[in-house]
Design a protein around this motif. Structure first.
Motif, PDB file in Angstrom:
ATOM      1  N   ILE A   1       5.672  11.426  -1.610  1.00  0.00           N
ATOM      2  CA  ILE A   1       4.571  12.266  -2.072  1.00  0.00           C
ATOM      3  C   ILE A   1       3.712  12.535  -0.843  1.00  0.00           C
ATOM      4  N   LEU A   2       3.649  13.805  -0.450  1.00  0.00           N
ATOM      5  CA  LEU A   2       2.960  14.191   0.781  1.00  0.00           C
ATOM      6  C   LEU A   2       1.675  14.950   0.461  1.00  0.00           C
ATOM      7  N   ASP A   3       0.630  14.677   1.207  1.00  0.00           N
ATOM      8  CA  ASP A   3      -0.656  15.334   1.038  1.00  0.00           C
ATOM      9  C   ASP A   3      -0.699  16.558   1.944  1.00  0.00           C
ATOM     10  N   ILE A   4      -0.849  17.721   1.364  1.00  0.00           N
ATOM     11  CA  ILE A   4      -0.898  18.959   2.144  1.00  0.00           C
ATOM     12  C   ILE A   4      -2.260  19.138   2.801  1.00  0.00           C
ATOM     13  N   ASP A   5      -3.331  18.734   2.130  1.00  0.00           N
ATOM     14  CA  ASP A   5      -4.684  18.991   2.611  1.00  0.00           C
ATOM     15  C   ASP A   5      -5.049  18.243   3.881  1.00  0.00           C
TER      16      ASP A   5
ATOM     17  N   ILE B   1      -1.840  19.058  -8.053  1.00  0.00           N
ATOM     18  CA  ILE B   1      -2.476  17.752  -8.245  1.00  0.00           C
ATOM     19  C   ILE B   1      -2.441  17.011  -6.905  1.00  0.00           C
ATOM     20  N   SER B   2      -3.508  16.316  -6.587  1.00  0.00           N
ATOM     21  CA  SER B   2      -3.593  15.619  -5.305  1.00  0.00           C
ATOM     22  C   SER B   2      -2.531  14.537  -5.188  1.00  0.00           C
ATOM     23  N   SER B   3      -2.213  14.177  -3.956  1.00  0.00           N
ATOM     24  CA  SER B   3      -1.224  13.123  -3.734  1.00  0.00           C
ATOM     25  C   SER B   3      -1.712  11.793  -4.302  1.00  0.00           C
ATOM     26  N   LYS B   4      -3.004  11.540  -4.230  1.00  0.00           N
ATOM     27  CA  LYS B   4      -3.567  10.309  -4.798  1.00  0.00           C
ATOM     28  C   LYS B   4      -3.389  10.290  -6.316  1.00  0.00           C
ATOM     29  N   GLY B   5      -3.660  11.409  -6.955  1.00  0.00           N
ATOM     30  CA  GLY B   5      -3.476  11.502  -8.402  1.00  0.00           C
ATOM     31  C   GLY B   5      -2.020  11.324  -8.806  1.00  0.00           C
ATOM     32  N   LEU B   6      -1.121  11.945  -8.063  1.00  0.00           N
ATOM     33  CA  LEU B   6       0.309  11.809  -8.366  1.00  0.00           C
ATOM     34  C   LEU B   6       0.803  10.388  -8.120  1.00  0.00           C
ATOM     35  N   SER B   7       0.315   9.758  -7.057  1.00  0.00           N
ATOM     36  CA  SER B   7       0.706   8.374  -6.779  1.00  0.00           C
ATOM     37  C   SER B   7       0.264   7.458  -7.911  1.00  0.00           C
ATOM     38  N   GLY B   8      -0.937   7.700  -8.417  1.00  0.00           N
ATOM     39  CA  GLY B   8      -1.425   6.915  -9.550  1.00  0.00           C
ATOM     40  C   GLY B   8      -0.579   7.108 -10.788  1.00  0.00           C
ATOM     41  N   ARG B   9      -0.193   8.337 -11.058  1.00  0.00           N
ATOM     42  CA  ARG B   9       0.665   8.609 -12.212  1.00  0.00           C
ATOM     43  C   ARG B   9       2.031   7.948 -12.052  1.00  0.00           C
ATOM     44  N   ALA B  10       2.568   8.025 -10.832  1.00  0.00           N
ATOM     45  CA  ALA B  10       3.896   7.453 -10.585  1.00  0.00           C
ATOM     46  C   ALA B  10       3.879   5.941 -10.730  1.00  0.00           C
ATOM     47  N   SER B  11       2.834   5.294 -10.250  1.00  0.00           N
ATOM     48  CA  SER B  11       2.793   3.834 -10.304  1.00  0.00           C
ATOM     49  C   SER B  11       2.346   3.312 -11.659  1.00  0.00           C
ATOM     50  N   ALA B  12       1.711   4.129 -12.475  1.00  0.00           N
ATOM     51  CA  ALA B  12       1.226   3.685 -13.788  1.00  0.00           C
ATOM     52  C   ALA B  12       2.356   3.188 -14.677  1.00  0.00           C
ATOM     53  N   GLY B  13       3.509   3.792 -14.581  1.00  0.00           N
ATOM     54  CA  GLY B  13       4.646   3.391 -15.401  1.00  0.00           C
ATOM     55  C   GLY B  13       5.204   2.040 -15.031  1.00  0.00           C
ATOM     56  N   TYR B  14       4.948   1.604 -13.809  1.00  0.00           N
ATOM     57  CA  TYR B  14       5.460   0.322 -13.343  1.00  0.00           C
ATOM     58  C   TYR B  14       4.535  -0.838 -13.647  1.00  0.00           C
ATOM     59  N   ARG B  15       3.303  -0.582 -13.981  1.00  0.00           N
ATOM     60  CA  ARG B  15       2.324  -1.652 -14.149  1.00  0.00           C
ATOM     61  C   ARG B  15       2.693  -2.631 -15.248  1.00  0.00           C
ATOM     62  N   ASP B  16       3.216  -2.135 -16.345  1.00  0.00           N
ATOM     63  CA  ASP B  16       3.543  -3.028 -17.458  1.00  0.00           C
ATOM     64  C   ASP B  16       4.720  -3.933 -17.133  1.00  0.00           C
ATOM     65  N   ASN B  17       5.625  -3.487 -16.298  1.00  0.00           N
ATOM     66  CA  ASN B  17       6.834  -4.248 -16.000  1.00  0.00           C
ATOM     67  C   ASN B  17       6.814  -4.922 -14.638  1.00  0.00           C
ATOM     68  N   ALA B  18       5.747  -4.750 -13.880  1.00  0.00           N
ATOM     69  CA  ALA B  18       5.699  -5.288 -12.530  1.00  0.00           C
ATOM     70  C   ALA B  18       5.533  -6.801 -12.530  1.00  0.00           C
TER      71      ALA B  18
END
Length: 97
Positions: A19-23, A72-89
């Motif tokens: 996930i790359l930040d363009i800004d 969507i910002s890279s920070k927002g996307l990173s949060g969405r991507a990692s949210a699915g792993y929180r329950d199983n981490a």
């Protein structure tokens, strides 16, 4: 696990390569070359009509990659991507813990 990256585009978390930040990041020559080749090969998806803030590089399952431009910002996307792993981490690093 899946997450939404804009408009009607949802991808599998395990397919995310980067996930790359363009800004804030000025792309390197290698990154520019990769993005140009993706566009030339028709492997680009626009996830929204606004100006993109990030680029998501996804495994295409065939040894290549899709490039998805998202508003969507890279920070927002990173949060969405990692949210699915929180329950199983097994362990989640939290800086302020």
């Amino acid at each position: 696990m899946f997450f939404h990256i804009g408009k009607d585009v949802t991808i599998r978390t395990r397919d995310v390569i980067a996930i790359l930040d363009i800004d804030t990041n000025s792309p390197t020559a290698c990154t520019k070359d990769f993005l140009k080749k993706s566009e030339k090969n028709g492997k680009v998806i626009l996830a929204g009509e606004d100006l993109p803030k990030s680029v998501v590089v996804c495994d295409d399952g065939e040894g290549g990659a899709w490039t998805v431009y998202s508003h969507i910002s890279s920070k927002g996307l990173s949060g969405r991507a990692s949210a699915g792993y929180r329950d199983n981490a097994l362990f989640i690093y939290e800086k302020d813990r």
